[in-house]
Design an enzyme around this catalytic site. Structure first.
Site, short mmCIF file in Angstrom:
data_model
loop_
_atom_site.label_atom_id
_atom_site.label_comp_id
_atom_site.label_asym_id
_atom_site.label_seq_id
_atom_site.Cartn_x
_atom_site.Cartn_y
_atom_site.Cartn_z
CG HIS A 164 -1.75 -1.15 1.41
ND1 HIS A 164 -2.68 -1.51 0.48
CD2 HIS A 164 -1.85 -2.07 2.41
CE1 HIS A 164 -3.30 -2.60 0.89
NE2 HIS A 164 -2.81 -2.97 2.05
CG HIS A 176 -6.30 -5.60 0.62
ND1 HIS A 176 -7.23 -4.94 1.35
CD2 HIS A 176 -5.16 -5.60 1.32
CE1 HIS A 176 -6.67 -4.54 2.49
NE2 HIS A 176 -5.42 -4.92 2.49
#
Lengths: 697, 211
Positions: A420, A582
């Site tokens: 991330h 995700h």
């Protein structure tokens, strides 16, 4: 199709006034007589004769223009997708399970509760089937009561409606007696109730009651039934079966343990539809599964995802030959039984896109050993951002801010999976988080580095954990919190839950944390740096989370370094709305639209929840999921600003860029923090980290 | 077999790692359909770490309980994610269930399976039918209890446990996920096997092959 209007038609005919011939095709149709003919026919509503006159051609030519236009794809005739889908699903269910009929209600009308819509459809099905002289058995349940309430029938003669099971306590509205009576009343039929309890205390009592002439007579009527209507109950925790008082909970556990997947007319079946034996078998008064299967018309009315295993079991067991359900459940049943042809049929007429020569099966990436990506990233990251952070002794998965922790200050620990970046490590620094725990790609860190972070961040005033609401992170951070508290460090936790697309507002706590955690970290970091107490830090962080709203959209899924393949495919003309950060799919797949339309959908959803008034202030984050360039982010921001200023909401601060990514996903998210005085103040509090600097020289 | 119980367990973990390695891509593929596509990788990492941790243990002196405890710590330190705490808690409970035992008779295997599945259930706060690994571990543990109660042979015991596990894994295709990331895709999870359940079934088969 538009109604006939006079003006364009006049225009059409007016053209004929020119010199005779086809050269008078109006400019707006170009040189295309097909488009002209279609326009006059479908939009202006002219007849073929009128068009022939207007175009100066024969009627036969117009007729062939119109036919060819369909062939050429100039004109597409479509059936409303939701209705077409439910027809397709019904056809497929009928074929796959060999049903004699199937009725599927569309899911486009969510304004009415499912039970009501199923009841109306079930009533419609029954009305077509019941004939004079029939004996209809009726099982109990909420959906079947709704069928009775919706049923309207013409005059029939000699119809008997018989209760399929014994009775229950009247603590709820859909008892066997009431359900049967409602159906009987609607048909003006003779009503035969079974005047014994559905479940009796012992097998002995069961035998005695069935020997009673009155009850035997009632059972004789039941045995004559040539049609039956019944619901199907799941054994899921939310099923009414647990609260209806029909069964005691202890035997229910027995049946669950034996693999029961569903209940019909008070009888338990396993996932293949086989009867499940149990302690209630010889204590239940009502139709047996064998009797049920012997009835000619067996109408099941049921819907809802939790019922999919139960419905599938009933279909597999051959208990149903007429099914009434809703489109989503129907599609779910087919998918659960491995029917894949449906998806192709539902995405109607989607032409297969020829695979370009440049097509590759793998995404190109800068890699050494794919298994070492996180470690190698950490090498680079720790070296690059030396001024801001350093590893906690012994673990590179725990990094601490160089000028973060200090005595008397509440420590702020954040963390989560890798992939991330710059989340979460970019938010470690002065005035921000004190330490970060880093897991593998999209995987929570284990408890050990989190505990190390807590120890490193602790200044004796307690430590605040702030992380996204994911099952894995929750378990690991909870275990870590227990371990840290054993070492005498008080821990408080705030889960970020800003993704409003991930769950409805009633399940706000169940939402996941996405890019909006940027604001939550900023506020928490400022509160800790100001020297607020642990209680105060927790409270204001919680408030920031409650007032942060995010929605994401993905255009292409991400690819993992180990596989270098897209985690899943998003169709050439599709986008995934409600995308998380995700590799997992989003909430719904839709046709891609213009940037402004996409922002409008997102902002409409945000406005629905954010109770902002004219004059209020917000902070805005337009975030890339990894592969979407700044250019497109600014295009999105442009529309966000327009929508906010139309409501006279002031943008106090804004960030546009890569703030919380999902590897190389193509897509973006919009986050809005609804500020108040305290939050505004904390947003402006100075901070400095590798990627975020506010009011610091 | 005169192999010690500790050695048998270590061999079981070795076999588990092999089984996961063989299924790795398949598991990630299953996960890609409804989750984030890394389940195979996560499980592989975890079991490699378990075997690394066990390699450092003296199996001649270690008790079965110590083997389990070592495996739990090894797994958790390597993995995190959601499988980490779930399997680590399961393994820790199994370690408690095996405390003081020297033999891995069928009663011990039954207790180990029961403790293991209860640990997972308590940590994840899930139950049967939620489309998770519990749809494999709970039926497997129940089958083990029934097999012991019925006085089955060792061969029949493991046969019953394996069948229960495989059936449980297959049944997850008909379920809608309510826990973890797959819960977000709701009905779109139908028709897909749960990756956690699929890997659990592979682990049960590995147990059956070695114990």
């Amino acid at each position: 199709m538009a109604l006939k209007t006079s003006s364009p038609r006049k225009g059409g005919i007016g053209r004929v006034n020119g010199p005779e011939g086809v050269d008078s095709i109006p400019l707006r149709y170009g040189d295309d007589p097909y488009v002209w003919a279609c326009w006059l026919y479908y939009e202006d509503g002219m007849t073929q004769g009128e068009i022939a006159e207007a175009m100066g051609v024969s009627r036969a030519t117009v007729n062939s223009y119109l036919a060819d236009a369909r062939e050429k794809g100039i004109v597409n005739i479509s059936i409303e997708p939701a209705r077409l889908a439910s027809l397709t699903i019904a056809q497929e269910l009928k074929r796959h399970f060999g049903l004699s009929d199937c009725l599927v209600v569309p899911n486009d009308d969510d304004s009415r509760p499912l039970i009501g819509r199923l009841g109306a459809a079930g009533a419609q099905a029954l009305a077509k089937m019941i004939k004079s002289g029939d004996t209809l058995a009726v099982a109990w349940g909420r959906t079947i009561l709704s069928v009775g309430e919706h049923l309207e029938m013409g005059p029939l003669q000699d119809v008997t409606v018989v209760q399929a099971t014994g009775g229950t306590t009247a603590s709820f509205a859909y008892t066997p007696e009431l359900t049967t009576a409602a159906v009987a009343r609607a048909i003006a039929a003779r009503c035969v109730n079974i005047t014994a309890p559905a479940v009796v205390a012992s097998g002995e009592m069961h035998r005695m009651l069935l020997a009673e002439p009155l009850i035997r007579e009632q059972f004789d009527t039941l045995a004559r039934a040539n049609r039956i209507v019944f619901g199907i109950s799941s054994l899921r925790p939310n099923s009414t079966i647990h609260t209806s008082g029909f069964f005691e909970s202890v035997p229910l556990q027995h049946y669950l343990a034996k693999g029961a997947a569903g209940v019909l007319a008070g009888r338990f079946i396993d996932e293949r539809g086989r009867p499940v034996a149990g302690p209630l078998d010889d204590r239940t008064i009502g139709i047996s599964l064998e009797m049920l299967r012997g009835i000619g018309t067996r109408v099941a009315v049921a819907g809802g995802f939790d019922k999919v295993p139960a419905l599938l079991a009933a279909l597999r067991g051959g208990y149903v030959n007429v099914l009434v359900t809703d489109a989503a459940t129907g599609a779910g049943i087919l998918r659960a039984d491995g029917v894949t042809s449906l998806d192709g049929k539902l995405s109607q007429r989607q032409k297969s896109v020829p695979v370009a020569n440049s097509y590759r099966s793998h995404v190109k990436k800068f890699l050494n050993n794919p298994n070492d990506v996180v470690e190698e990233m950490l090498d680079g990251l720790i070296a690059a951002h030396k001024p801001y952070l350093e590893p906690v002794a012994g673990s590179r998965r725990a990094l601490v801010a160089r000028d973060g922790p200090r005595p008397g200050k509440v420590g702020l620990v954040i963390g989560g999976g890798a992939g991330h970046e710059p989340c979460f490590v970019g938010y470690v620094g002065k005035g921000l988080a004190d330490a970060v725990a880093i897991g593998n790609i999209f995987s929570s860190p284990p408890p050990d580095p989190i505990v190390k972070c807590a120890v490193a961040a602790s200044g004796g005033a307690g430590v605040l954990f702030v992380y996204g609401n994911y099952a894995g992170d929750v378990m690991n951070f909870e275990m870590a919190a227990e371990l840290a508290e054993e070492q005498g460090i008080p821990i408080r936790t705030v889960l970020t839950t800003d993704d409003i697309a991930s769950s409805p507002v009633e399940d706000k706590e169940g939402r996941r944390g996405v890019a909006g955690n940027f604001f939550v970290f900023k506020v928490a970091g400022a509160a800790c740096d100001r020297g607020l107490t642990l209680d105060e830090c927790e409270a204001v962080t919680r408030k920031a989370n409650d007032r942060t709203f995010t929605v994401g959209v993905a255009l292409e899924s991400c690819s993992m370094p180990q596989t270098r393949r897209h985690n899943f495919e998003i169709g050439p003309d599709d986008m995934e709305l409600g995308m998380g950060i995700h590799g997992e799919p989003g909430v719904s797949r839709e046709r891609i639209r213009t940037a402004d339309e996409i922002v409008d959908t997102i902002m409409d959803n945000i406005f629905k929840e954010m109770k902002a008034e004219s004059g209020d202030r917000v902070a805005v984050l337009v975030n890339s999921f990894g592969a979407t360039p700044l250019m497109e982010l600014y295009i999105l921001f442009r529309r966000v600003e327009q929508r906010l200023s139309a409501k006279n909401i002031t943008i106090e601060a804004s960030w546009v860029g890569h703030y919380c990514t999902s590897l190389d996903m193509v897509g973006a998210s919009i986050s809005i923090l609804h500020l108040d005085r305290q939050l505004t103040d904390l947003m402006h509090h100075p901070c400095r980290s590798s990627i975020l600097t506010v009011n610091t020289p | 077999m005169s192999e010690s119980a500790a050695r048998a367990l270590a061999r079981m973990f070795g076999r588990m790692a092999e089984a996961i390695e063989a299924e790795k891509d398949h598991l990630s593929e299953l996960d890609g359909a409804i989750g984030d596509g890394d389940h195979g990788i996560t499980m592989s990492l975890g079991f490699k770490a378990v075997n690394k941790a066990l390699a450092a243990l003296d199996l001649d002196t270690a008790s079965p309980s110590e083997v389990m405890q070592t495996a739990a710590t090894g797994f958790l330190d390597a993995v995190g994610a959601s499988t980490g705490p779930l399997y680590a808690t399961g393994l820790r409970r199994a370690a408690q269930a095996l405390a003081g035992r020297k033999e891995l008779d069928l009663a011990a295997c039954r207790d180990m399976l029961a403790a293991f599945s209860e640990g997972i259930r308590d940590r994840g706060k899930a139950q049967r039918g939620d489309k998770t690994m519990l749809d494999v571990w709970l039926p497997a543990a129940e089958a083990a209890a029934t097999a012991v109660a019925d006085g089955r042979s060792k061969q029949d015991f493991w046969k019953a446990v394996t069948i229960a596990a495989d059936n449980g894994a297959a049944a997850t295709a008909t379920m809608v996920a309510t826990k973890g990331r797959a819960a977000r895709v709701r009905e779109r999870s139908l028709g897909h096997l749960d990756p956690g359940a699929a890997s659990a079934a592979a682990l049960v088969r590995a147990m059956a092959e070695t114990l």
